[in-house]
Scaffold this active site. Structure first.
Site, mmCIF file in Angstrom:
data_model
loop_
_atom_site.group_PDB
_atom_site.id
_atom_site.type_symbol
_atom_site.label_atom_id
_atom_site.label_comp_id
_atom_site.label_asym_id
_atom_site.label_seq_id
_atom_site.Cartn_x
_atom_site.Cartn_y
_atom_site.Cartn_z
ATOM 1 N N SER A 132 -12.918 25.492 22.796
ATOM 2 C CA SER A 132 -12.452 26.500 21.841
ATOM 3 C C SER A 132 -13.076 27.849 22.164
ATOM 4 O O SER A 132 -13.853 27.983 23.106
ATOM 5 C CB SER A 132 -12.822 26.084 20.425
ATOM 6 N N LYS A 133 -12.731 28.821 21.350
ATOM 7 C CA LYS A 133 -13.204 30.210 21.540
ATOM 8 C C LYS A 133 -14.719 30.278 21.692
ATOM 9 O O LYS A 133 -15.228 31.098 22.446
ATOM 10 C CB LYS A 133 -12.789 31.055 20.330
ATOM 11 N N ARG A 134 -15.416 29.421 20.945
ATOM 12 C CA ARG A 134 -16.876 29.557 20.981
ATOM 13 C C ARG A 134 -17.463 29.169 22.344
ATOM 14 O O ARG A 134 -18.640 29.372 22.598
ATOM 15 C CB ARG A 134 -17.522 28.794 19.830
ATOM 16 N N HIS A 135 -16.668 28.607 23.203
ATOM 17 C CA HIS A 135 -17.174 28.278 24.535
ATOM 18 C C HIS A 135 -16.940 29.418 25.530
ATOM 19 O O HIS A 135 -16.980 29.220 26.731
ATOM 20 C CB HIS A 135 -16.517 26.989 25.033
#
Ligand code: GLU
Length: 481
Positions: free
Chosen positions: A245-248
């Site tokens: 996801s975006k947090r990666h």
């Protein structure tokens, strides 16, 4: 002519994600490897989520990656009559039915299933709606959907080219909706109609869709279609094996483009997410096409590792022609305020020389611009640790002045002459050459590391080199170290 026809069918709900880019690449490679056709289809029937700007973004990313399609783009939103016709046929053949259940009724069923800890399945209430009741619902203008009449018993066996037979108990598949109350087809239905009409031979898509496949297969069989071959490519997980996801970090192709990644590095990297061509990790598009085959696609999930992509980018940055990298780097230099495009003549050859000096040390075009700033303007500050080590030494300012003096009289001003001048000076003074070299590098670039010092000098030219050495000397004297 091969009858291999594959499609990439993105839903335009956002930027092209690395996972989707990988799906596009595998379809592209398979088509190219077999002499087949690569078709682009835009799955845009979800009116709420699809946006025209995302369609443009998808096309731009595909072009940028060099994944050119042979047919299309086809738009599902422009093919509504086709779906309408096929839905009408299913209704007429009693293979589908209208459902008038209200949202409240469906919600109650869902709540019950939740309470019982079971997955919700539509119970088939409208399968056997008495005709007078149906007429009454129609008369009152009740919204309706079309559901596929699926078997309650037996199993649906999906033959996946990678996983073999995957069995689904029909009792776990309900009468799913094929046409929504707004008249638009659902993904599972439109996809099946399109795959048939576009004569798709292989459906190559992400494993996330494996659960849709039995539904699509049932639907295709009820419509009397021939089944395509199914190929589900493994999931891409984050390094902690959670869902990516975006947090990666960056996951959209466009984000990588903006950060100064090269398309060939992205292609190389995503190709290896789930495909094992062999020992060699660095593999260009031509080689991928030459070696691509479905039996080398893995079953197990791939792990996404930006560090590896970045490493590959560094490789391609070094390997590509100087001309190309300079051309690609120019907008990054411009964005960093170092130059103004369009470049020509001496400015362009200067940029190429700078790129040549710096590119071995960086991994992206943005880093390249950042690491080249001092070739365009004097350092605004000096590295702090460098100052302590090289400027705060007894006699540092004097050494820089002496060096400036020597360089001023140098003729010609070249790599060799500058280097021998430094050697000679350090010998005369009886000091190691490093005592001159380190503070000089800091004075010229503000940094403690970078390309060869004499290379920097020659690129900057005599005048700037001498000026920066004197400025640094003045700076040190001003500090009173
Ligand atoms: N529009 C679907 C998606 O983007 C297509 C899936 C498929 O290839 O069938 O996931």
């Amino acid at each position: 002519m091969s009858d291999i026809r594959v499609r990439f069918a993105p839903s335009p709900t956002g930027e092209l994600h690395v996972g989707s880019a990988r799906t596009a690449l595998f379809n592209f490679l398979f088509a190219r490897a077999c002499g087949g056709k690569f078709i682009l289809r835009v799955d845009d029937t979800d009116q709420e989520r699809s946006r025209p700007e995302y369609v443009d973004a998808l096309f731009n990313s595909l072009h940028w990656l060099g994944l050119e399609w042979d047919e299309g783009p086809y738009y599902q939103s422009q093919r509504l009559p086709e779906y309408g016709r096929e839905a009408a046929r299913l209704l007429a053949e009693k293979k589908a039915y209208h459902c008038y259940c209200t949202p409240d009724e469906l919600a109650a069923g869902r709540a019950e299933a939740r309470k019982a800890g079971k997955p919700y399945l539509y119970p088939g209430r409208c399968r056997t709606l008495p005709p007078e009741e149906e007429r009454a619902f129609q008369a009152e203008g009740r919204p309706q959907v079309v559901r596929l009449l699926t078997p309650d018993q037996g199993e649906t066996v999906v033959v996946d080219e990678i996983r073999g037979e995957v069995r689904f108990d029909n009792s776990t598949l309900d009468d799913f909706i094929i046409v929504k109350s707004n008249g638009l087809p659902t993904y599972n239905f439109a996809s099946v109609v399109d795959d048939e009409q576009m004569r798709i031979s292989h459906v190559i898509r992400a494993e996330e869709h494996l659960s849709n496949t039995p539904r699509q297969q049932l639907c295709a069989l009820l419509l009397g279609y021939r089944l395509p071959r199914y190929v589900h490519v493994p999931m891409i997980l984050a390094p902690d094996r959670s869902k990516l996801s975006k947090r990666h970090g960056a996951t959209a192709v466009e984000e990588f483009r903006v950060q100064g990644y090269l398309p060939e590095a992205i292609l190389n990297y995503i190709a290896l997410l789930g495909w094992s061509p062999g020992e060699e990790e660095i593999i260009d598009l031509a080689e991928m096409i030459r070696t691509f085959s479905l039996d080398r696609i893995n079953k197990t999930a791939a792990v996404y590792d930006v560090a590896k992509l970045t490493w590959m980018n560094g490789h391609y940055l070094r390997e590509a022609s100087l001309e190309r990298i300079a051309g690609l780097a120019a907008p990054f230099f411009e964005a960093a305020g170092l130059l103004r495009a369009p470049l020509a003549g001496a400015d362009l050859s200067y940029l190429e020389r700078v790129v040549e000096a710096v590119r071995d040390r960086v991994k992206t075009l943005a880093e390249l611009a950042e690491a080249s700033a001092y070739f365009y303007r004097a350092p605004e500050s000096y590295d702090e640790k460098g100052e302590q080590k090289h400027f705060q030494k007894e006699g540092a300012a004097g050494l820089l002045r002496l060096a400036a003096e020597r360089l001023r009289g140098l003729n010609p001003f070249s790599l060799e002459s500058a280097e021998s001048a430094y050697r000679a000076l350090s010998e005369e003074l009886g000091i190691p050459a490093a005592r001159l070299i380190h503070p000089t590098r800091l004075a010229l670039s503000g940094r403690t590391m970078g390309p060869g010092l004499f290379e920097i000098m020659v690129l900057l030219g005599r005048e700037k080199t001498v000026r920066r050495l004197e400025e640094a000397a003045r700076y040190i004297e001003g500090k009173g170290w």
